[in-house]
Scaffold this active site. Structure first.
Site, short mmCIF file in Angstrom:
data_model
loop_
_atom_site.label_atom_id
_atom_site.label_comp_id
_atom_site.label_asym_id
_atom_site.label_seq_id
_atom_site.Cartn_x
_atom_site.Cartn_y
_atom_site.Cartn_z
CB ALA A 166 -0.89 0.01 1.24
CE LYS A 167 5.37 4.96 -0.14
NZ LYS A 167 6.55 4.17 0.25
#
Ligand code: NAD
Length: 428
Positions: free
Chosen positions: A117-118
């Site tokens: 994720a980011k």
């Protein structure tokens, strides 16, 4: 009553290559080599979830600004998603999507049970007060309270954020859920559940993978020189640890300028200078100022880009003299430079391998939080070094097996693990 203004800076990708396209072009090559089936390809080519949030923040002048923030969950087949949060004026959804996918591949390469994720907020934290940043961080956390979670999605610091922001995030999440949840975020201050060894972890992984690569190239660390671009967390730790292994660091740079010393820069002096001068190297007297663009093509054996994306491109790749590039930063080489670098026979330890020491020790932090038991620095370092060395060897052997560059080999290792997991879990 506060007046309402909408603060939403444009976030151009400027003239750099789109990082999502850069990531996808490598992914496509690796998928082809693996013979990845269409179903898994289609699942992996796009993120599982993309969340856009508007965060109203009362600024110190009483006005309310609305900041745009993102959280992209690329994939969770291997475990809860993991990835940093970036505060920067140039945050762009496509960039966040690329960085989220890189996290999936990075965790798979080092074989830790996380997805990718980011996150990011379009803002300029250098022009905001601590109070404004705190209110923005808490607003972002509240907006994403149903996404974050110790077994769902675990954020961490990235550019523009650090332990301070992670402490606020942990506090806001904990209060919202009525229980203290240290494992919801990593990169926390040591006193509140951070891990020993996390600060230097990424630079240390860069050092471990540089030594492993030098060994394959038949080079002795004490006989090689290096240039390090970026003198923040990753660059300064990589420089000091490589220096400690006998590597002569001839050039370092940061946003304020670049410096060259033919006889090797005393890295401890450079760090002391930076710490005494607002975190910048500007005016450093232990070396001669050089044109920052020339650092990348300078006459050194090892190049460590540890600053920003897309600094090695088709325009300067021809002039690179280093035999080895170790990517401390995420995405420092654009896809258009790959064929040139391969043609020149330069070995590249790619970002998803070289800088994975950070997420590895973040994983250790999460494990310690869940165990409620603190590990010693020796335990952290020994385990992280072994994970880095094993991952390097696996990628290296894959590159030999398929006769492909290390970068594509790293993608092959990662995608293969994810694809195999899909096969076992099934359920499309
Ligand atoms: P940081 O903010 O601590 O440091 C960034 C450094 O780069 C600073 O010295 C800055 O002055 C310099 N810089 C910025 N633009 C530059 C330019 N154009 N030329 C030269 N120097 C420039 O950030 P960091 O945590 O060290 O991260 C650096 C890179 O490493 C990023 O790509 C980040 O995503 C990646 N990364 C970081 C970690 C981590 O644990 N910190 C882990 C994996 C990957």
């Amino acid at each position: 009553m506060a007046t309402h203004t909408v603060y939403k800076e444009p976030a151009p990708l400027m003239d750099r290559e789109n990082p999502l396209e850069s990531m996808m072009s490598r992914f496509n090559i690796a998928a082809e080599i693996l013979g990845l089936d269409d179903e898994t390809y289609n699942v992996l080519k796009a993120p599982d979830k993309q969340i856009i949030v508007n965060i109203p923040v009362t600024m110190d002048n009483g006005k309310i600004r609305v900041f745009e923030g993102y959280r992209v969950i690329h994939n969770t087949i291997l475990g809860p998603s993991k990835g940093g949060i970036r505060y920067d004026i140039n945050v762009h959804l496509d960039e966040v999507k690329a960085l989220a996918a890189w996290m999936t591949w990075k965790c798979a390469v080092v074989d830790i049970p996380y997805g990718g994720a980011k996150g990011g907020i379009i803002c300029d934290p250098t022009k905001m007060s601590a109070g404004e940043i705190e209110r923005m961080t808490r607003g972002y956390t509240l907006a994403l309270k149903d996404i974050f979670g110790p077994d769902r999605d675990i954020p961490a610091p990235d550019m523009g954020t650090g332990p301070r922001e992670m402490a606020w995030l942990m506090d806001e999440f904990s209060k919202t859920n009525g229980m203290t949840s240290p494992a919801v975020v990593t990169g926390k201050p040591l006193v509140m559940g951070g891990s020993l060894g996390r600060t230097e972890a990424t630079g240390r992984g860069v050092m471990v993978s540089t030594l492993a690569a030098l060994k394959k190239l038949g080079l002795n660390p004490a006989d090689v020189s290096a240039a390090v671009q970026g003198f923040g967390n990753v660059g300064s730790w990589a420089a000091v640890l490589l220096h400690g292994q006998g590597v002569k660091i001839k050039a370092v740079s940061d946003i304020s300028g670049a410096y060259w010393n033919e006889n090797g820069i005393n890295i401890d002096d450079a760090i002391a200078y930076k710490n005494a001068h607002g975190g910048r190297l500007e005016g450093f007297e232990g070396a001669t100022p050089m044109d920052p663009t020339e650092l990348l093509t300078s006459d050194v054996d090892v190049l460590v880009p540890a600053a920003v994306e897309d600094v090695i491109t088709e325009h300067n790749a021809h002039d690179i003299k280093a035999k080895l590039i170790v990517e401390g930063a995420n995405g420092p080489t654009s896809a258009s430079a790959d064929p040139i670098i391969n043609e020149k026979g330069i070995m590249v330890v790619p970002d998803i391998l070289a800088n994975s020491g950070g997420v590895t020790v973040s994983y250790f932090e999460w494990v310690q939080n869940k165990q409620g038991f603190k590990w010693s620095l020796e335990m952290v370092t020994e385990r992280a070094d072994r994970i880095m060395s094993d991952a390097f060897e696996k990628v290296y052997q894959t590159s030999l097996k398929y006769k492909i560059p290390m970068r594509i080999a790293a993608y092959v290792v990662a995608i293969d693990k994810v694809a195999q997991t899909y096969k076992f879990r099934g359920g499309f």
